[in-house]
Scaffold this motif. Structure first.
Motif, PDB file in Angstrom:
ATOM      1  N   GLU A   1       0.712  -1.239   0.242  1.00 37.91           N
ATOM      2  CA  GLU A   1       0.111   0.131   0.038  1.00 37.91           C
ATOM      3  C   GLU A   1       0.984   1.214   0.003  1.00 37.91           C
ATOM      4  OE1 GLU A   1      -4.017  -1.333   2.253  1.00 37.91           O
ATOM      5  OE2 GLU A   1      -2.255  -1.206   3.434  1.00 37.91           O
ATOM      6  N   VAL A   2       2.159   1.475   0.859  1.00 34.19           N
ATOM      7  CA  VAL A   2       3.028   2.375   0.682  1.00 34.19           C
ATOM      8  C   VAL A   2       3.637   2.511  -0.586  1.00 34.19           C
ATOM      9  CG1 VAL A   2       4.948   3.170   1.710  1.00 34.19           C
ATOM     10  CG2 VAL A   2       3.270   2.279   3.073  1.00 34.19           C
ATOM     11  N   VAL A   3       3.881   1.166  -1.299  1.00 32.52           N
ATOM     12  CA  VAL A   3       4.596   1.298  -2.445  1.00 32.52           C
ATOM     13  C   VAL A   3       3.694   2.007  -3.512  1.00 32.52           C
ATOM     14  CG1 VAL A   3       5.270  -0.336  -4.482  1.00 32.52           C
ATOM     15  CG2 VAL A   3       6.033  -0.705  -2.063  1.00 32.52           C
ATOM     16  N   ASP A   4       2.474   1.634  -3.674  1.00 31.13           N
ATOM     17  CA  ASP A   4       1.456   2.401  -4.437  1.00 31.13           C
ATOM     18  C   ASP A   4       1.542   3.602  -4.502  1.00 31.13           C
ATOM     19  OD1 ASP A   4       0.913  -0.458  -5.357  1.00 31.13           O
ATOM     20  OD2 ASP A   4      -1.088  -0.512  -4.089  1.00 31.13           O
ATOM     21  N   GLN A   5       1.725   4.247  -3.293  1.00 28.35           N
ATOM     22  CA  GLN A   5       1.755   5.733  -3.288  1.00 28.35           C
ATOM     23  C   GLN A   5       3.000   6.556  -3.618  1.00 28.35           C
ATOM     24  OE1 GLN A   5      -1.194   7.538  -1.904  1.00 28.35           O
ATOM     25  NE2 GLN A   5      -2.216   5.544  -1.991  1.00 28.35           N
ATOM     26  N   LEU A   6       3.948   5.589  -3.934  1.00 26.80           N
ATOM     27  CA  LEU A   6       5.276   6.338  -4.159  1.00 26.80           C
ATOM     28  C   LEU A   6       6.110   5.978  -5.619  1.00 26.80           C
ATOM     29  CD1 LEU A   6       6.826   5.683  -0.622  1.00 26.80           C
ATOM     30  CD2 LEU A   6       6.071   7.596  -1.505  1.00 26.80           C
ATOM     31  N   PRO A   7       6.878   6.942  -6.129  1.00 25.62           N
ATOM     32  CA  PRO A   7       7.422   6.316  -7.374  1.00 25.62           C
ATOM     33  C   PRO A   7       8.871   5.646  -7.200  1.00 25.62           C
ATOM     34  CG  PRO A   7       7.657   8.864  -6.810  1.00 25.62           C
ATOM     35  CD  PRO A   7       6.792   8.219  -5.697  1.00 25.62           C
ATOM     36  N   ILE A   8       9.036   4.783  -6.317  1.00 24.54           N
ATOM     37  CA  ILE A   8       9.936   4.200  -6.091  1.00 24.54           C
ATOM     38  C   ILE A   8       9.530   2.592  -6.069  1.00 24.54           C
ATOM     39  CG2 ILE A   8      11.564   5.891  -5.082  1.00 24.54           C
ATOM     40  CD1 ILE A   8      11.168   4.854  -2.482  1.00 24.54           C
ATOM     41  N   LYS A   9      10.699   1.788  -6.341  1.00 26.62           N
ATOM     42  CA  LYS A   9      10.269   0.092  -6.336  1.00 26.62           C
ATOM     43  C   LYS A   9       9.809  -0.238  -5.193  1.00 26.62           C
ATOM     44  CE  LYS A   9      13.100  -0.071 -10.802  1.00 26.62           C
ATOM     45  NZ  LYS A   9      13.248  -0.909 -11.600  1.00 26.62           N
ATOM     46  N   SER A  10       9.636  -1.351  -5.278  1.00 29.74           N
ATOM     47  CA  SER A  10       9.287  -2.123  -3.936  1.00 29.74           C
ATOM     48  C   SER A  10      10.357  -2.387  -2.957  1.00 29.74           C
ATOM     49  CB  SER A  10       8.461  -3.430  -4.277  1.00 29.74           C
ATOM     50  OG  SER A  10       8.219  -4.139  -3.099  1.00 29.74           O
ATOM     51  N   ASN A  11      11.297  -2.951  -3.654  1.00 27.34           N
ATOM     52  CA  ASN A  11      12.569  -3.194  -2.679  1.00 27.34           C
ATOM     53  C   ASN A  11      13.194  -2.049  -1.899  1.00 27.34           C
ATOM     54  OD1 ASN A  11      12.306  -6.037  -3.104  1.00 27.34           O
ATOM     55  ND2 ASN A  11      13.858  -5.980  -4.755  1.00 27.34           N
ATOM     56  N   ALA A  12      13.308  -0.866  -2.792  1.00 36.02           N
ATOM     57  CA  ALA A  12      13.855   0.255  -2.322  1.00 36.02           C
ATOM     58  C   ALA A  12      12.681   0.688  -1.011  1.00 36.02           C
ATOM     59  CB  ALA A  12      13.914   1.397  -3.157  1.00 36.02           C
ATOM     60  N   THR A  13      11.404   0.789  -1.255  1.00 36.49           N
ATOM     61  CA  THR A  13      10.373   1.085  -0.395  1.00 36.49           C
ATOM     62  C   THR A  13      10.478   0.472   0.996  1.00 36.49           C
ATOM     63  OG1 THR A  13       8.968   1.821  -1.956  1.00 36.49           O
ATOM     64  CG2 THR A  13       8.064   1.625   0.150  1.00 36.49           C
ATOM     65  N   GLN A  14      10.685  -1.083   0.778  1.00 34.15           N
ATOM     66  CA  GLN A  14      10.948  -1.892   2.094  1.00 34.15           C
ATOM     67  C   GLN A  14      12.079  -1.454   2.970  1.00 34.15           C
ATOM     68  OE1 GLN A  14       8.995  -4.478   2.793  1.00 34.15           O
ATOM     69  NE2 GLN A  14      10.123  -5.444   4.254  1.00 34.15           N
ATOM     70  N   ILE A  15      13.251  -1.395   2.178  1.00 33.19           N
ATOM     71  CA  ILE A  15      14.599  -0.868   2.774  1.00 33.19           C
ATOM     72  C   ILE A  15      14.355   0.349   3.569  1.00 33.19           C
ATOM     73  CG2 ILE A  15      16.892   0.036   2.230  1.00 33.19           C
ATOM     74  CD1 ILE A  15      16.776  -2.204   0.181  1.00 33.19           C
ATOM     75  N   ARG A  16      13.735   1.410   2.685  1.00 36.50           N
ATOM     76  CA  ARG A  16      13.715   2.658   3.448  1.00 36.50           C
ATOM     77  C   ARG A  16      12.634   2.770   4.682  1.00 36.50           C
ATOM     78  NH1 ARG A  16      13.890   6.822  -0.214  1.00 36.50           N
ATOM     79  NH2 ARG A  16      13.859   8.349   1.326  1.00 36.50           N
ATOM     80  N   LEU A  17      11.501   1.991   4.408  1.00 36.11           N
ATOM     81  CA  LEU A  17      10.644   1.735   5.641  1.00 36.11           C
ATOM     82  C   LEU A  17      11.490   1.076   6.797  1.00 36.11           C
ATOM     83  CD1 LEU A  17       7.339   0.612   3.736  1.00 36.11           C
ATOM     84  CD2 LEU A  17       7.602   2.654   5.031  1.00 36.11           C
ATOM     85  N   LYS A  18      12.210   0.189   6.586  1.00 42.66           N
ATOM     86  CA  LYS A  18      12.858  -0.652   7.741  1.00 42.66           C
ATOM     87  C   LYS A  18      13.995   0.500   8.360  1.00 42.66           C
ATOM     88  CE  LYS A  18      11.987  -5.180   6.545  1.00 42.66           C
ATOM     89  NZ  LYS A  18      12.652  -6.514   6.170  1.00 42.66           N
ATOM     90  N   GLU A  19      14.512   1.186   7.582  1.00 40.70           N
ATOM     91  CA  GLU A  19      15.579   1.997   8.117  1.00 40.70           C
ATOM     92  C   GLU A  19      14.823   3.089   9.001  1.00 40.70           C
ATOM     93  OE1 GLU A  19      17.269   3.774   4.394  1.00 40.70           O
ATOM     94  OE2 GLU A  19      18.728   2.242   4.584  1.00 40.70           O
ATOM     95  N   LEU A  20      13.770   3.664   8.485  1.00 41.33           N
ATOM     96  CA  LEU A  20      12.823   4.808   9.444  1.00 41.33           C
ATOM     97  C   LEU A  20      12.315   4.020  10.649  1.00 41.33           C
ATOM     98  CD1 LEU A  20      10.549   6.335   6.332  1.00 41.33           C
ATOM     99  CD2 LEU A  20      12.290   7.606   7.520  1.00 41.33           C
ATOM    100  N   ARG A  21      12.120   2.961  10.453  1.00 46.81           N
ATOM    101  CA  ARG A  21      11.643   1.795  11.828  1.00 46.81           C
ATOM    102  C   ARG A  21      12.743   1.884  12.594  1.00 46.81           C
ATOM    103  NH1 ARG A  21      11.981  -3.680  13.041  1.00 46.81           N
ATOM    104  NH2 ARG A  21      10.752  -4.159  14.750  1.00 46.81           N
ATOM    105  N   THR A  22      14.188   1.585  12.193  1.00 46.29           N
ATOM    106  CA  THR A  22      15.219   1.434  13.039  1.00 46.29           C
ATOM    107  C   THR A  22      15.348   2.809  13.702  1.00 46.29           C
ATOM    108  OG1 THR A  22      16.161  -0.216  11.707  1.00 46.29           O
ATOM    109  CG2 THR A  22      17.714   1.045  13.123  1.00 46.29           C
ATOM    110  N   GLU A  23      15.346   3.946  13.108  1.00 45.33           N
ATOM    111  CA  GLU A  23      15.560   5.388  13.620  1.00 45.33           C
ATOM    112  C   GLU A  23      14.565   5.866  14.400  1.00 45.33           C
ATOM    113  OE1 GLU A  23      15.752   7.639   9.907  1.00 45.33           O
ATOM    114  OE2 GLU A  23      17.508   6.653   9.145  1.00 45.33           O
ATOM    115  N   GLY A  24      13.386   4.791  14.498  1.00 45.93           N
ATOM    116  CA  GLY A  24      12.372   5.418  15.536  1.00 45.93           C
ATOM    117  C   GLY A  24      11.327   6.361  14.984  1.00 45.93           C
TER     118      GLY A  24
END
Length: 72
Positions: free
Chosen positions: A29-52
């Motif tokens: 659902e996040v991927v559908d809203q952004l102009p970046i690929k699924s793998n890149a979105t997953q990585i970015r989301l996990k980084e944001l989670r790690t950063e709190g």
């Protein structure tokens, strides 16, 4: 973050979660809203989670993401 400059800012990713009508969104659902690929979105989301900056957890084979008041 090393490498190529991201096409989408962290704030844009977080805004997708903040503006959602549902309390949580799947990665797709996040991927559908952004102009970046699924793998890149997953990585970015996990980084944001790690950063709190966002919350996330694995739900079955997928991940779900949300922003709580604690992250503001």
């Amino acid at each position: 973050m090393a490498g190529r400059k991201p096409d989408v800012t962290d704030e844009e990713i977080i805004a997708v979660l903040e503006q959602a009508s549902d309390p949580v969104l799947s990665t797709n659902e996040v991927v559908d809203q952004l102009p970046i690929k699924s793998n890149a979105t997953q990585i970015r989301l996990k980084e944001l989670r790690t950063e709190g900056r966002i919350n996330g957890k694995q739900a079955g084979r997928s991940w779900v993401w949300w922003v709580s008041d604690d992250n503001e």
